[in-house]
Design an enzyme around this catalytic site. Structure first.
Site, PDB file in Angstrom:
ATOM      1  N   GLN A  23       0.740  -1.207  -0.020  1.00 40.19           N
ATOM      2  CA  GLN A  23      -0.090  -0.150  -0.014  1.00 40.19           C
ATOM      3  C   GLN A  23       0.740   1.158   0.228  1.00 40.19           C
ATOM      4  O   GLN A  23       0.425   2.626  -0.340  1.00 40.19           O
ATOM      5  CB  GLN A  23      -0.980  -0.124   1.218  1.00 40.19           C
ATOM      6  CG  GLN A  23      -1.918  -0.911   0.980  1.00 40.19           C
ATOM      7  CD  GLN A  23      -2.994  -1.055   2.198  1.00 40.19           C
ATOM      8  OE1 GLN A  23      -2.711  -1.867   3.363  1.00 40.19           O
ATOM      9  NE2 GLN A  23      -4.164  -0.475   2.145  1.00 40.19           N
TER      10      GLN A  23
ATOM     11  N   HIS B  67      -1.718  -5.258 -12.502  1.00 39.48           N
ATOM     12  CA  HIS B  67      -1.053  -5.125 -13.889  1.00 39.48           C
ATOM     13  C   HIS B  67      -1.880  -6.005 -14.874  1.00 39.48           C
ATOM     14  O   HIS B  67      -2.191  -5.209 -16.094  1.00 39.48           O
ATOM     15  CB  HIS B  67       0.164  -5.619 -14.009  1.00 39.48           C
ATOM     16  CG  HIS B  67       1.485  -4.792 -13.307  1.00 39.48           C
ATOM     17  ND1 HIS B  67       2.489  -5.346 -12.748  1.00 39.48           N
ATOM     18  CD2 HIS B  67       1.190  -3.472 -13.057  1.00 39.48           C
ATOM     19  CE1 HIS B  67       3.139  -4.235 -12.145  1.00 39.48           C
ATOM     20  NE2 HIS B  67       2.209  -3.163 -12.202  1.00 39.48           N
TER      21      HIS B  67
ATOM     22  N   ASP C 113       2.490   0.323  -8.066  1.00 35.73           N
ATOM     23  CA  ASP C 113       3.917   0.688  -8.642  1.00 35.73           C
ATOM     24  C   ASP C 113       4.742   1.515  -7.984  1.00 35.73           C
ATOM     25  O   ASP C 113       5.947   1.428  -7.732  1.00 35.73           O
ATOM     26  CB  ASP C 113       3.871   0.891 -10.136  1.00 35.73           C
ATOM     27  CG  ASP C 113       3.299  -0.464 -10.688  1.00 35.73           C
ATOM     28  OD1 ASP C 113       3.141  -1.348 -10.252  1.00 35.73           O
ATOM     29  OD2 ASP C 113       3.222  -0.072 -12.174  1.00 35.73           O
TER      30      ASP C 113
ATOM     31  N   ARG D  69       3.491   0.366  12.948  1.00 39.10           N
ATOM     32  CA  ARG D  69       3.107  -1.053  12.467  1.00 39.10           C
ATOM     33  C   ARG D  69       3.390  -1.083  10.817  1.00 39.10           C
ATOM     34  O   ARG D  69       2.738  -0.283  10.249  1.00 39.10           O
ATOM     35  CB  ARG D  69       1.950  -1.559  12.795  1.00 39.10           C
ATOM     36  CG  ARG D  69       1.316  -2.754  12.214  1.00 39.10           C
ATOM     37  CD  ARG D  69      -0.209  -3.295  12.623  1.00 39.10           C
ATOM     38  NE  ARG D  69      -0.288  -4.308  11.629  1.00 39.10           N
ATOM     39  CZ  ARG D  69      -1.568  -4.772  11.372  1.00 39.10           C
ATOM     40  NH1 ARG D  69      -2.463  -4.033  11.051  1.00 39.10           N
ATOM     41  NH2 ARG D  69      -1.531  -5.689  10.499  1.00 39.10           N
TER      42      ARG D  69
ATOM     43  N   HIS E 217       1.199  -9.354   4.826  1.00 39.33           N
ATOM     44  CA  HIS E 217      -0.121  -8.386   4.748  1.00 39.33           C
ATOM     45  C   HIS E 217      -0.272  -8.349   3.150  1.00 39.33           C
ATOM     46  O   HIS E 217      -0.224  -7.519   2.562  1.00 39.33           O
ATOM     47  CB  HIS E 217       0.298  -6.756   5.192  1.00 39.33           C
ATOM     48  CG  HIS E 217      -0.964  -5.962   5.351  1.00 39.33           C
ATOM     49  ND1 HIS E 217      -1.166  -5.521   6.569  1.00 39.33           N
ATOM     50  CD2 HIS E 217      -1.989  -5.682   4.819  1.00 39.33           C
ATOM     51  CE1 HIS E 217      -2.255  -4.588   6.605  1.00 39.33           C
ATOM     52  NE2 HIS E 217      -2.687  -4.824   5.303  1.00 39.33           N
TER      53      HIS E 217
ATOM     54  N   ASN F 287      -2.208 -10.849   8.625  1.00 41.53           N
ATOM     55  CA  ASN F 287      -3.250  -9.775   8.862  1.00 41.53           C
ATOM     56  C   ASN F 287      -4.569 -10.153   8.216  1.00 41.53           C
ATOM     57  O   ASN F 287      -4.699 -10.327   7.153  1.00 41.53           O
ATOM     58  CB  ASN F 287      -2.631  -8.378   7.987  1.00 41.53           C
ATOM     59  CG  ASN F 287      -3.547  -7.353   8.340  1.00 41.53           C
ATOM     60  OD1 ASN F 287      -3.987  -6.786   9.414  1.00 41.53           O
ATOM     61  ND2 ASN F 287      -4.332  -7.013   7.091  1.00 41.53           N
ATOM     62  N   GLU F 288      -5.451 -10.173   8.909  1.00 39.62           N
ATOM     63  CA  GLU F 288      -7.044 -10.077   8.471  1.00 39.62           C
ATOM     64  C   GLU F 288      -7.122 -11.564   7.732  1.00 39.62           C
ATOM     65  O   GLU F 288      -7.507 -11.362   6.522  1.00 39.62           O
ATOM     66  CB  GLU F 288      -7.487  -9.185   7.770  1.00 39.62           C
ATOM     67  CG  GLU F 288      -7.463  -7.751   8.302  1.00 39.62           C
ATOM     68  CD  GLU F 288      -8.474  -6.607   7.881  1.00 39.62           C
ATOM     69  OE1 GLU F 288      -8.795  -6.914   6.720  1.00 39.62           O
ATOM     70  OE2 GLU F 288      -8.632  -5.810   8.489  1.00 39.62           O
TER      71      GLU F 288
ATOM     72  N   ASN G  37      -8.379  -5.804  14.346  1.00 39.52           N
ATOM     73  CA  ASN G  37      -8.604  -4.523  13.202  1.00 39.52           C
ATOM     74  C   ASN G  37     -10.230  -4.577  13.402  1.00 39.52           C
ATOM     75  O   ASN G  37     -10.891  -5.296  13.281  1.00 39.52           O
ATOM     76  CB  ASN G  37      -8.290  -5.074  11.803  1.00 39.52           C
ATOM     77  CG  ASN G  37      -6.713  -5.033  11.570  1.00 39.52           C
ATOM     78  OD1 ASN G  37      -6.033  -4.777  12.595  1.00 39.52           O
ATOM     79  ND2 ASN G  37      -6.383  -5.354  10.459  1.00 39.52           N
TER      80      ASN G  37
ATOM     81  N   TYR H 153     -13.348  -1.573  12.098  1.00 39.97           N
ATOM     82  CA  TYR H 153     -13.610  -0.610  11.399  1.00 39.97           C
ATOM     83  C   TYR H 153     -15.191  -0.223  11.860  1.00 39.97           C
ATOM     84  O   TYR H 153     -15.757   0.969  11.461  1.00 39.97           O
ATOM     85  CB  TYR H 153     -13.540  -0.451  10.031  1.00 39.97           C
ATOM     86  CG  TYR H 153     -11.889  -0.725   9.596  1.00 39.97           C
ATOM     87  CD1 TYR H 153     -11.322   0.643   9.253  1.00 39.97           C
ATOM     88  CD2 TYR H 153     -11.181  -1.587   9.756  1.00 39.97           C
ATOM     89  CE1 TYR H 153     -10.189   0.716   9.018  1.00 39.97           C
ATOM     90  CE2 TYR H 153      -9.844  -1.567   9.485  1.00 39.97           C
ATOM     91  CZ  TYR H 153      -9.369  -0.507   9.133  1.00 39.97           C
ATOM     92  OH  TYR H 153      -8.039  -0.301   8.837  1.00 39.97           O
TER      93      TYR H 153
ATOM     94  N   GLU I 218      -5.682  -2.026  14.063  1.00 38.57           N
ATOM     95  CA  GLU I 218      -6.044  -0.943  13.034  1.00 38.57           C
ATOM     96  C   GLU I 218      -7.284  -0.489  13.577  1.00 38.57           C
ATOM     97  O   GLU I 218      -8.225  -1.349  13.881  1.00 38.57           O
ATOM     98  CB  GLU I 218      -6.303  -1.935  11.761  1.00 38.57           C
ATOM     99  CG  GLU I 218      -4.959  -1.829  10.695  1.00 38.57           C
ATOM    100  CD  GLU I 218      -5.316  -2.695   9.578  1.00 38.57           C
ATOM    101  OE1 GLU I 218      -6.529  -2.080   8.699  1.00 38.57           O
ATOM    102  OE2 GLU I 218      -4.584  -3.281   8.960  1.00 38.57           O
TER     103      GLU I 218
HETATM  104  C1  NOJ Z   1      -7.810  -3.641   6.814  1.00 40.72           C
HETATM  105  C2  NOJ Z   1      -6.425  -3.834   5.958  1.00 40.72           C
HETATM  106  O1  NOJ Z   1      -5.662  -4.639   6.872  1.00 40.72           O
HETATM  107  C3  NOJ Z   1      -5.926  -2.624   5.248  1.00 40.72           C
HETATM  108  O2  NOJ Z   1      -4.825  -3.136   4.533  1.00 40.72           O
HETATM  109  C4  NOJ Z   1      -6.876  -1.678   4.636  1.00 40.72           C
HETATM  110  O3  NOJ Z   1      -6.382  -0.671   3.895  1.00 40.72           O
HETATM  111  C5  NOJ Z   1      -7.790  -1.335   5.756  1.00 40.72           C
HETATM  112  N1  NOJ Z   1      -8.327  -2.532   6.434  1.00 40.72           N
HETATM  113  C6  NOJ Z   1      -8.823  -0.222   5.172  1.00 40.72           C
HETATM  114  O4  NOJ Z   1      -9.814  -1.211   4.369  1.00 40.72           O
END
Ligand code: NOJ
Length: 494
Positions: free
Chosen positions: A41, A61, A74, A99, A144, A188-189, A332, A334, A402
């Site tokens: 990212q 790509h 990229d 992190r 990740h 992760n996730e 994590n 949200y 997160e």
């Molecule tokens: C979880 C992910 O770990 C992260 O890569 C992503 O950008 C965020 N959620 C937001 O969607």
């Protein structure tokens, strides 16, 4: 369970407000604040100095039409070339830790353990050393989402071979960086990795294997995590003294109508199928998949004519091998969802996770919307989730790895909604610690800076630093939320 939880929270609130003066509503001294990113990212430099392709390089790509704005990582934030700028910005926030994740094919381009890429090691060593020189602890996520494409060609997470490859990678990371890095997140996730790649085609490798590949992927992820944990335990812990955990994401599932028993069942089942799918095998006393998942998927599979359950089975030895393999629980979070049972509670001809789950998830119109359709703002949901973890898994040490707000692409430096979001969710964390005695020890804001949001490309902004993606230097500028977060960290209250 739900009613018990609500009763428990009410009692606590009464107790605390009754003795308000005795409570210290500040974050404990030992509590740590951080900010997070991941390699694909932000790093860019996708093909320099020996790095090979990850699944994200390959799919972004090859199929740009699967990414909302046709973009790729990229260059992303060009962090590969901007270690000093990133560290100065982390210093501005005054975070205790950063992190970030390791880009697997940057370190092991051919996935062979003998084929270490010196430039990959150089980059991460420089980042780690400079963080430490500046008083910021590195917290590393091993995986990740940048699976080397060569491993994807073998079937990726649905091929059990991936477990061995992942352990090789973990060994290299522990050997090369473990003298300085003391907090490791293996994966992760897991839910996103499996459900959004095999079920929904939202993440690379965008595979259609609904209701089958999804669970196979989860199975191998759990085995890979456990193998990396055992490796650390057996060969590295004594001399490196760090800790290893696993990061799961979970929304909080609220019954659509809290007085309707079916909606309560729906919310419980949604939590079982999302969070407990991965938490139960690692963090529960007995281990293994949650019984409700086992029974429902076994039953549906047999009615659908499968010789075996679509949810793979762990041997008793594997159950023991996975159980207890974490020094902390990474979370994590949200958003929250309202849950109700779907009309169809029988198996479809075409299997799918959604059909197995049998729950419809929606948002409460009273919750504020963010720039991502599926993310609405309900801070109290985090407190309820932390209490669920405390009750279900015997109050494990939780690191919130997160939490953050999705802004639109045209967001400005004045990101008031993000400020409210952080204030609301951090209040919930504080209440969970001080009132409910949940064992939460750290909080990580997602994200340190705007970045490449997977198949949403650059159409969403999650950062506390604004990144100008038109500028070749990817100039970063602190948004208002960066100063508010800095203030919270300095004062240790909201
Ligand atoms: C979880 C992910 O770990 C992260 O890569 C992503 O950008 C965020 N959620 C937001 O969607």
């Amino acid at each position: 369970m739900y009613l018990k939880l609500i009763f428990f929270l009410c009692v606590n609130v009464i107790l605390v407000f009754g003795h308000k003066g005795n409570r210290n509503i500040v974050f404990p001294d030992s509590f740590k604040f951080g900010a997070a990113t991941s390699s694909y990212q932000i790093e860019g430099a996708w093909n320099v100095s020996g790095k090979s392709e990850s699944v994200w390089d390959y799919y972004a790509h090859t199929f740009p039409e699967w990414i909302k704005d046709g973009s790729n990582g990229d260059i992303a934030c060009d962090s590969y070339n901007q270690i000093d700028v990133d560290i100065a910005n982390l210093k501005l926030l005054n975070v205790n830790f950063y992190r970030f994740s390791l880009n697997w094919p940057r370190i092991l381009p051919s996935a062979r353990i003998s084929d270490l890429n010196p430039d990959g090691l150089r980059y991460y060593n420089e980042l780690i050393n400079k963080l430490i020189d500046n008083g910021i602890e590195p917290m590393i996520t091993l995986y990740h989402w940048e699976l080397p494409q060569s491993i994807q060609d073998l079937g990726g997470w649905s091929n059990r071979l991936v477990v061995d490859y992942f352990v090789h990678f973990a060994r290299v990371a522990f050997e090369e960086f473990g003298d300085r890095v003391k907090t490791w997140i293996t994966i992760n996730e897991p839910f996103s990795i499996c459900s959004m790649s095999y079920e929904e085609q939202f993440l690379a490798p965008f595979i259609h294997s609904e209701g089958v590949g999804t669970y196979q992927c989860g199975h191998n992820l759990l085995l890979a995590h456990a193998a990396a944990y055992h490796l650390y335990q057996d060969e590295f812990r004594a001399r490196q003294g760090g800790e290893v955990g696993f990061t799961m994401e979970n929304p909080w599932h609220v019954p659509l109508d809290p007085n309707n028993p079916d909606d309560i069942i729906a919310a419980e089942r949604a939590t079982n199928f999302h969070f407990d799918w991965f938490a139960n095998p690692i963090y529960s006393k007995d281990g293994d998949y949650p019984p409700s998942m086992r029974t429902r998927i076994d039953n549906y599979s047999s009615l659908q004519g499968y010789a075996h359950s679509r949810l793979p089975t762990f041997t008793p030895e594997e159950v023991d091998y996975i159980r207890g393999t974490a020094d902390f629980l990474g979370l994590n979070h949200y958003t929250s969802h309202l849950s109700t049972l779907s009309e169809n509670q029988t198996p479809d001809d075409n299997p799918s996770y959604d059909n197995d789950l049998g729950v419809v998830l929606t948002a409460d119109p009273a919750w504020n919307q963010t720039a991502r359709d599926t993310f609405t703002v309900y801070p109290h949901g985090l407190r309820l989730l932390l209490n669920y973890i405390k009750e279900t898994y015997d109050n494990p040490k939780v690191y919130i790895t997160e939490n953050g707000y999705a802004g639109f692409q045209n967001e400005t430096l004045n990101d008031q909604e993000r400020i409210w979001y952080y204030q609301g969710y951090l209040t919930s964390v504080l209440e969970a610690i001080e009132i409910d005695e949940c064992n939460v020890q750290s909080y990580t804001a997602w994200s340190f800076m705007d970045n490449y949001e997977w198949s949403d490309g650059y159409t969403l902004r999650f950062g506390m630093f604004y990144v100008d993606f038109e500028d070749p230097k990817r100039k970063r500028t602190p948004k208002d939320s960066a100063y508010v977060y800095q203030n919270i960290i300095n004062r240790r209250y909201l």
